[in-house]
Design a protein around this motif. Structure first.
Motif, PDB file in Angstrom:
ATOM      1  N   TYR A   1       2.860   1.746  -3.291  1.00 57.75           N
ATOM      2  CA  TYR A   1       1.971   2.248  -4.335  1.00 57.75           C
ATOM      3  C   TYR A   1       1.691   3.736  -4.124  1.00 57.75           C
ATOM      4  CZ  TYR A   1      -2.022   2.652  -7.472  1.00 57.75           C
ATOM      5  OH  TYR A   1      -2.866   3.039  -8.476  1.00 57.75           O
TER       6      TYR A   1
ATOM      7  N   GLU B   1       2.406   6.620  -6.783  1.00 60.79           N
ATOM      8  CA  GLU B   1       1.252   7.336  -7.333  1.00 60.79           C
ATOM      9  C   GLU B   1       1.332   8.837  -7.038  1.00 60.79           C
ATOM     10  OE1 GLU B   1      -2.270   7.483  -9.532  1.00 60.79           O
ATOM     11  OE2 GLU B   1      -0.865   5.813  -9.247  1.00 60.79           O
TER      12      GLU B   1
ATOM     13  N   THR C   1      -6.543   4.063  -7.356  1.00 54.21           N
ATOM     14  CA  THR C   1      -6.096   2.688  -7.089  1.00 54.21           C
ATOM     15  C   THR C   1      -6.309   1.759  -8.282  1.00 54.21           C
ATOM     16  OG1 THR C   1      -8.248   2.118  -6.115  1.00 54.21           O
ATOM     17  CG2 THR C   1      -6.529   2.936  -4.610  1.00 54.21           C
TER      18      THR C   1
ATOM     19  N   LEU D   1      -5.387   0.918   1.712  1.00 50.53           N
ATOM     20  CA  LEU D   1      -5.053   2.225   1.139  1.00 50.53           C
ATOM     21  C   LEU D   1      -6.269   3.135   1.066  1.00 50.53           C
ATOM     22  CD1 LEU D   1      -2.663   3.786  -0.030  1.00 50.53           C
ATOM     23  CD2 LEU D   1      -3.228   2.848  -2.280  1.00 50.53           C
ATOM     24  N   GLU D   2      -7.427   2.563   0.773  1.00 49.25           N
ATOM     25  CA  GLU D   2      -8.652   3.362   0.712  1.00 49.25           C
ATOM     26  C   GLU D   2      -8.985   3.971   2.076  1.00 49.25           C
ATOM     27  OE1 GLU D   2     -11.517   0.687  -0.901  1.00 49.25           O
ATOM     28  OE2 GLU D   2     -10.850   0.989  -2.986  1.00 49.25           O
TER      29      GLU D   2
ATOM     30  N   ALA E   1       0.827  -1.209   0.000  1.00 52.10           N
ATOM     31  CA  ALA E   1       0.000   0.000   0.000  1.00 52.10           C
ATOM     32  C   ALA E   1       0.861   1.258   0.000  1.00 52.10           C
ATOM     33  CB  ALA E   1      -0.927  -0.009   1.211  1.00 52.10           C
TER      34      ALA E   1
ATOM     35  N   GLU F   1      -5.218  -2.744  -1.231  1.00 52.03           N
ATOM     36  CA  GLU F   1      -6.148  -1.759  -1.784  1.00 52.03           C
ATOM     37  C   GLU F   1      -7.169  -1.319  -0.731  1.00 52.03           C
ATOM     38  OE1 GLU F   1      -9.335  -1.179  -5.466  1.00 52.03           O
ATOM     39  OE2 GLU F   1      -8.266  -3.075  -5.217  1.00 52.03           O
TER      40      GLU F   1
ATOM     41  N   LEU G   1      -3.742  -0.851  -8.601  1.00 51.98           N
ATOM     42  CA  LEU G   1      -3.854  -1.839  -7.527  1.00 51.98           C
ATOM     43  C   LEU G   1      -5.000  -2.798  -7.802  1.00 51.98           C
ATOM     44  CD1 LEU G   1      -3.137  -0.336  -3.987  1.00 51.98           C
ATOM     45  CD2 LEU G   1      -2.327  -2.480  -4.928  1.00 51.98           C
TER      46      LEU G   1
END
Length: 256
Positions: free
Chosen positions: A36, A40, A216, A203-204, A33, A200, A219
């Protein structure tokens, strides 16, 4: 030579940054996470940590080049609606011993305190040992106000059924002594492979807590790969069980 060294690559100034830790752990959920997120949002690496407490080895890449065991610090400025500065710790290793974990966690906190860190999120995985249809995110925190914030975002509160092992737990505990506040977010995962789907979900929730937006889509692709991996693992597991029980797929058609 000191047991632990932090190599500064760029001198920076941050304004009350939020510290995010995501070192390798169960399912590599937190690390995936954070890695990424770094890519990003185009975070900048500004320091590297090397330690005798890391495993006595190096990685070898596809070209045969060696890579040291290292932790890396990245920064982002004025992120999201709240315009928070972020200080992110990732890496390819944690300390091997309990003594090493305590020393490294203390030195990491010493380092991030210099930048005015008062709040942190540590990221990891919560192993179930079995496949999951839709991974949930669990949380634990240093005070009740943060617990209420986690509940508002539908983050499951980790009850008294276990601790948080390694840097993700220790940084929170030692940070609390220093009057730092924070929470550990744990993505639910089988625990035996790199779990993009759990990353994912994690991360949200982190993006909601930080009031930032993270696309995402990539992901999602990794999560689909993870689902295929789970399906394959389940199929292989069933085949092994069938052989052990002396049954075949034809036999199983008659089991209701």
């Amino acid at each position: 030579m000191k047991n632990t060294q932090i190599k500064i690559l760029e001198e920076i100034k941050l304004k009350n940054p939020i510290f995010i830790e995501a070192l390798p752990g169960i399912g590599h959920v937190g690390k995936l996470a954070a890695d990424y997120m770094i890519d990003e949002l185009e975070a900048t690496k500004f320091a590297e940590l090397y330690s005798h407490h890391f495993p006595p080895q190096v990685f070898v890449d596809e070209d045969g080049l060696v890579e040291n065991m290292v932790n890396e610090f990245y920064y982002l400025k004025s992120q999201g609606k709240d315009e928070n500065d972020l200080l992110i710790l990732v890496g390819n290793s944690q300390a091997l011993s309990p003594e090493g974990q305590y020393q490294l966690s203390s030195e990491i906190l010493d380092f991030v305190e210099q930048f005015g860190v008062k709040n942190m999120y540590t990221l990891g995985g919560l192993a179930t040992g079995h496949p999951i249809e839709k991974p949930r995110v669990y949380g634990a925190a240093t005070d009740i106000e943060i617990i209420e914030t986690l509940r508002e975002l539908d983050i499951e509160i980790r009850s008294a059924d276990g601790g948080i092992v390694g840097a993700s737990g220790l940084l929170l505990g030692l940070g609390k002594v220093r009057k730092m506040k924070g929470a550990c977010l744990m993505g639910e995962t089988p625990g035996y492979f790199i779990d993009a789907e759990a990353a994912e979900a994690l991360l949200e929730k982190l993006a909601s807590l930080l009031n930032i937006e993270i696309n995402t889509d990539k992901l999602d692709e990794r999560a689909e790969e993870t689902r295929k991996m789970i399906s394959k693992a389940q199929q292989m597991e069933q085949e092994i069980m069938n052989k052990a029980m002396g049954t075949s797929e034809d036999d199983l058609r008659y089991i209701g």
